[in-house]
Design a protein around this motif. Structure first.
Motif, mmCIF file in Angstrom:
data_model
loop_
_atom_site.group_PDB
_atom_site.id
_atom_site.type_symbol
_atom_site.label_atom_id
_atom_site.label_comp_id
_atom_site.label_asym_id
_atom_site.label_seq_id
_atom_site.Cartn_x
_atom_site.Cartn_y
_atom_site.Cartn_z
ATOM 1 N N UNK A 121 0.845 -1.194 0.000
ATOM 2 C CA UNK A 121 0.000 0.000 0.000
ATOM 3 C C UNK A 121 0.877 1.240 0.000
ATOM 4 N N UNK A 122 0.997 1.886 -1.167
ATOM 5 C CA UNK A 122 1.689 3.168 -1.264
ATOM 6 C C UNK A 122 0.996 4.029 -2.305
ATOM 7 N N UNK A 123 1.578 5.179 -2.642
ATOM 8 C CA UNK A 123 0.917 6.111 -3.548
ATOM 9 C C UNK A 123 0.785 5.582 -4.972
ATOM 10 N N UNK A 124 1.618 4.597 -5.346
ATOM 11 C CA UNK A 124 1.604 4.102 -6.715
ATOM 12 C C UNK A 124 0.941 2.732 -6.852
ATOM 13 N N UNK A 125 1.168 1.836 -5.896
ATOM 14 C CA UNK A 125 0.671 0.464 -6.026
ATOM 15 C C UNK A 125 0.013 0.019 -4.720
ATOM 16 N N UNK A 126 -1.140 -0.632 -4.851
ATOM 17 C CA UNK A 126 -1.832 -1.221 -3.705
ATOM 18 C C UNK A 126 -2.268 -2.631 -4.079
ATOM 19 N N UNK A 127 -1.991 -3.598 -3.195
ATOM 20 C CA UNK A 127 -2.339 -4.992 -3.456
ATOM 21 C C UNK A 127 -3.011 -5.576 -2.212
ATOM 22 N N UNK A 128 -4.221 -6.136 -2.385
ATOM 23 C CA UNK A 128 -4.939 -6.827 -1.324
ATOM 24 C C UNK A 128 -5.195 -8.268 -1.755
ATOM 25 N N UNK A 129 -5.070 -9.204 -0.810
ATOM 26 C CA UNK A 129 -5.408 -10.601 -1.083
ATOM 27 C C UNK A 129 -6.185 -11.143 0.116
ATOM 28 N N UNK A 130 -7.096 -12.076 -0.160
ATOM 29 C CA UNK A 130 -7.879 -12.644 0.927
ATOM 30 C C UNK A 130 -8.780 -13.759 0.451
ATOM 31 N N UNK A 131 -9.788 -14.062 1.264
ATOM 32 C CA UNK A 131 -10.756 -15.110 0.944
ATOM 33 C C UNK A 131 -12.161 -14.551 1.137
ATOM 34 N N UNK A 132 -13.099 -15.102 0.350
ATOM 35 C CA UNK A 132 -14.486 -14.659 0.412
ATOM 36 C C UNK A 132 -15.416 -15.842 0.605
ATOM 37 N N UNK A 133 -16.527 -15.588 1.271
ATOM 38 C CA UNK A 133 -17.676 -16.483 1.272
ATOM 39 C C UNK A 133 -18.796 -15.762 0.529
ATOM 40 N N UNK A 134 -19.283 -16.393 -0.544
ATOM 41 C CA UNK A 134 -20.283 -15.770 -1.395
ATOM 42 C C UNK A 134 -21.614 -16.478 -1.185
ATOM 43 N N UNK A 135 -22.637 -15.710 -0.860
ATOM 44 C CA UNK A 135 -23.970 -16.265 -0.660
ATOM 45 C C UNK A 135 -24.861 -15.902 -1.846
ATOM 46 N N UNK A 136 -25.454 -16.926 -2.472
ATOM 47 C CA UNK A 136 -26.444 -16.727 -3.523
ATOM 48 C C UNK A 136 -27.809 -17.051 -2.940
ATOM 49 N N UNK A 137 -28.742 -16.121 -3.041
ATOM 50 C CA UNK A 137 -30.062 -16.310 -2.436
ATOM 51 C C UNK A 137 -31.157 -15.908 -3.414
ATOM 52 N N UNK A 138 -32.367 -16.453 -3.180
ATOM 53 C CA UNK A 138 -33.561 -16.128 -3.976
ATOM 54 C C UNK A 138 -33.285 -16.291 -5.466
ATOM 55 N N UNK A 139 -32.650 -17.407 -5.823
ATOM 56 C CA UNK A 139 -32.267 -17.625 -7.209
ATOM 57 C C UNK A 139 -33.375 -18.240 -8.051
ATOM 58 N N UNK A 140 -33.483 -17.769 -9.287
ATOM 59 C CA UNK A 140 -34.411 -18.346 -10.251
ATOM 60 C C UNK A 140 -33.721 -18.425 -11.600
ATOM 61 N N UNK A 141 -33.805 -19.574 -12.213
ATOM 62 C CA UNK A 141 -33.065 -19.871 -13.448
ATOM 63 C C UNK A 141 -34.049 -20.404 -14.478
ATOM 64 N N UNK A 142 -34.072 -19.772 -15.669
ATOM 65 C CA UNK A 142 -35.022 -20.160 -16.701
ATOM 66 C C UNK A 142 -34.275 -20.357 -18.010
ATOM 67 N N UNK A 143 -34.015 -21.601 -18.375
ATOM 68 C CA UNK A 143 -33.324 -21.911 -19.621
ATOM 69 C C UNK A 143 -34.299 -22.567 -20.576
ATOM 70 N N UNK A 144 -34.842 -21.778 -21.505
ATOM 71 C CA UNK A 144 -35.757 -22.270 -22.531
ATOM 72 C C UNK A 144 -36.937 -23.027 -21.924
#
Length: 218
Positions: free
Chosen positions: A97-120
């Protein structure tokens, strides 16, 4: 005694002026919102429709060693052939983290809710699907300008489901009194293959398009 009292007063004034500045350096975060003009595609072939997707995010950064910073993001997808709500919970570290370059790394938990899928005509719903992912964010500033290039995203594969949510673009920074105002724009892609969708045509969902937004960095 008077000299001692004057010295103590001088130290107190110095501390009083230094602590807010130090606190500002040690604590920070961002709050932002984007409008994403996305087009959806189902199973690499079916037009899923166009939609303007609102998304919001906030992050909090601190000075405590070993404890990660925190970020939360939300998007509400509502296209003709697919709809779901996505919430990202992310823990990350600042690697650089400086004035020219910033790099963040980590892990995520992604929640998908109220999903509806319509394929043909094959319609299926899915709720509360959680997926882990690797998180990364890179920013590169252009010297002597208010412009910064950025790339950010989550990528993961778990239990038959693969996820990719990435964005890249530019931000223009306007300095304010207690924060910076960033005007952002770029391109975003979501490319998912949901194992939870037991559809004979498959469970692939792709959304992509340009986005524009505003962010407060404090």
């Amino acid at each position: 005694m008077k000299k001692t009292m004057l010295s103590a007063a001088a130290v107190a004034v110095a501390l009083a002026t230094a602590v807010p500045a130090q606190a500002d350096m040690l604590l920070g975060g961002t709050v932002g919102a984007d409008a994403w003009f996305s087009s959806a595609e189902i199973n690499d072939a079916v037009d899923g429709g166009d939609n303007t997707v609102p998304s919001f995010y906030a992050s909090f950064e601190h000075f405590v060693p070993l404890i990660p910073n925190a970020r939360i993001a939300y998007a509400n997808i509502e296209a003709d052939a697919v709809a779901f709500k996505q919430t990202d919970l992310t823990a990350y570290y600042e690697i650089l983290d400086n004035d020219l370059v910033s790099v963040d790394v980590g892990v995520s938990l992604i929640k998908f809710a109220d999903g509806e899928y319509n394929a043909q005509g094959h319609v299926q719903t899915f709720n509360d699907e959680w997926q882990p992912a690797i998180y990364g964010n890179v920013e590169i500033g252009f010297p002597m300008t208010p412009l910064t290039a950025f790339a950010e995203g989550n990528m993961g594969e778990f239990d038959g489901t693969s996820t990719l949510d990435a964005k890249a673009g530019l931000k223009f920074t306007i300095p304010l009194v207690a924060a910076d105002l960033n005007l952002r724009g770029g391109y975003r892609v979501m490319d998912y293959d949901f194992d939870a969708i037991n559809n004979p045509l498959g469970g692939k969902v792709k959304l992509d398009g340009f986005f524009a937004g505003v962010e407060v960095d404090f």
